[in-house]
Write an enzyme that holds these catalytic residues in place. Structure first.
Site: not given
Length: 388
Positions: A297, A341
């Site tokens: 991430y 995102y």
């Protein structure tokens, strides 16, 4: 106290379908429509029909109710529905929840989804605007008056301490940004397709909050991503190779807050991801050397370095050199820095593509992929593996 033994979830469920909308800065349609498009695409990819789905999992921050998405997507009765808290930290936990439901028989086919207009609508990067009083917001209340109003400012505090402790400069973060953009440049689905960057580009990008530059920060994206989870046995009868859930875990550390855990003894790591890492290695009986691809991430570059160190891929303070050496294929879709995102859900889809052998940046012989969710908050992660 976190678990001290392996759990029994591994090998009982698999991701069998992935679907997404395009990733953009202005979708021109509602978040519900984005969710439904992604869900239908994932069901089609799995070779199933909406009537096969009996479970749904999403994030607490998603504006699309499970029953509304089910109705709009043509899904009938639901026997399981769940939401996972803490923003991007929920990503891999949606698959964990789905796998748990499948493993104990309360659902047979579960769809995990996340959809938002995070660029054209509410922009998380704009920080705290208005907030109702709550216990959850109390921790933020200690920091907001001093100007810590945005995610970048919250991360900058720990990033600065990381650099100071290890004797590094902000250029250490550039390797993460360059790697993500290199992969995004070859990915037609990525927002930054065809636009790689150099270390010089990173170093010359404007400051957001020192020591973070513009190219250390993830995108703000409109879009949707969905995944389909079912049992390994059923997965073997479906058209695409299953991505087996080898291990899944959630974690919150001591003195955990949401992005502002500044009262811990050490600010140079991510204890919540340490909790997750220990459980994944215990359950899978694997270690860093067994992982073929890392999908970490990357909302902010420093936290990618800290994650590598928490999982034991390298020593403390050594992750920048590890990334620079391309020691592990990393964020081969471009990550949230380069592709989109989507609160990490697109990273799980990339892990599935790697195991299918269909990634645009394919790692030869990829059989085990580590995927992580958002850090700085209670988090989650997965090890996905090829069947057999």
């Amino acid at each position: 106290m976190s678990l001290h033994g392996a759990d029994s979830l591994g090998g009982r469920a698999a991701v069998v379908g992935i679907g997404a909308t395009e990733f953009s800065k202005d979708s021109g349609r509602s978040e519900l429509r984005l969710a439904v498009e992604a869900v239908r695409a994932a069901i089609d990819d799995a070779g199933l029909s909406p009537a096969d789905v009996d479970g749904m999992v999403t994030f607490t921050m998603d504006t699309n109710p499970e029953i509304t998405v089910a109705q709009a997507a043509g899904i009938g009765e639901l026997s399981f529905f769940s939401r996972v808290h803490y923003g991007g930290g929920a990503a891999c936990a949606t698959v964990q929840q789905a796998a748990l439901a499948v493993a104990v028989g309360v659902a047979e086919v579960v769809v995990c989804y996340r959809a938002f207009n995070e660029r054209s609508g509410r922009r998380f990067g704009s920080g705290v605007q208005q907030r109702e009083p709550s216990a959850e917001g109390a921790a933020l209340g200690w920091n907001l008056p001093f100007g810590l109003l945005t995610p970048a400012s919250w991360v900058a505090m720990t990033a600065q301490r990381y650099l100071h402790t290890h004797g590094l400069t902000p250029e250490a973060f550039g390797h993460v940004a360059v790697t993500g953009r290199r992969h995004a440049a070859r990915n037609p689905a990525a927002y930054f397709h065809g636009r790689p960057i150099t270390l010089d580009d990173h170093a010359s990008s404007r400051w957001i909050v020192e020591p973070l530059r513009l190219l250390d920060c993830c995108q703000e994206t409109d879009g949707g991503q969905a995944l389909v989870v079912t049992s390994v046995e059923r997965a073997r009868d479906l058209p695409r190779p299953p991505a087996v859930v080898v291990a899944a875990a959630q974690g919150a550390g001591r003195a955990q807050e949401q992005m502002t855990s500044y009262y811990r003894d050490d600010l140079t790591g991510l204890p919540e991801m340490g909790v997750v890492a220990r459980q994944l290695w215990r359950t899978s009986r694997l270690g860093p050397g067994d992982i073929d691809v890392g999908i970490l991430y990357d909302h902010f570059t420093p936290y990618v370095l800290m994650q590598l160190e928490e999982f034991g891929f390298c020593g403390r303070g050594e992750a920048a050199e590890f990334v620079a050496a391309d020691a592990l294929p990393l964020n081969t879709h471009g990550g949230q820095l380069g592709e989109a995102y989507l609160h990490g859900m697109n990273g799980i889809a990339e892990a599935v593509r790697q195991l299918r052998g269909t990634s645009v940046n394919q790692t030869a012989g990829a059989a085990r992929v580590l995927v992580t969710a958002g850090t700085g908050v209670p988090t989650s992660a997965l090890i996905l593996g090829a069947d057999g």
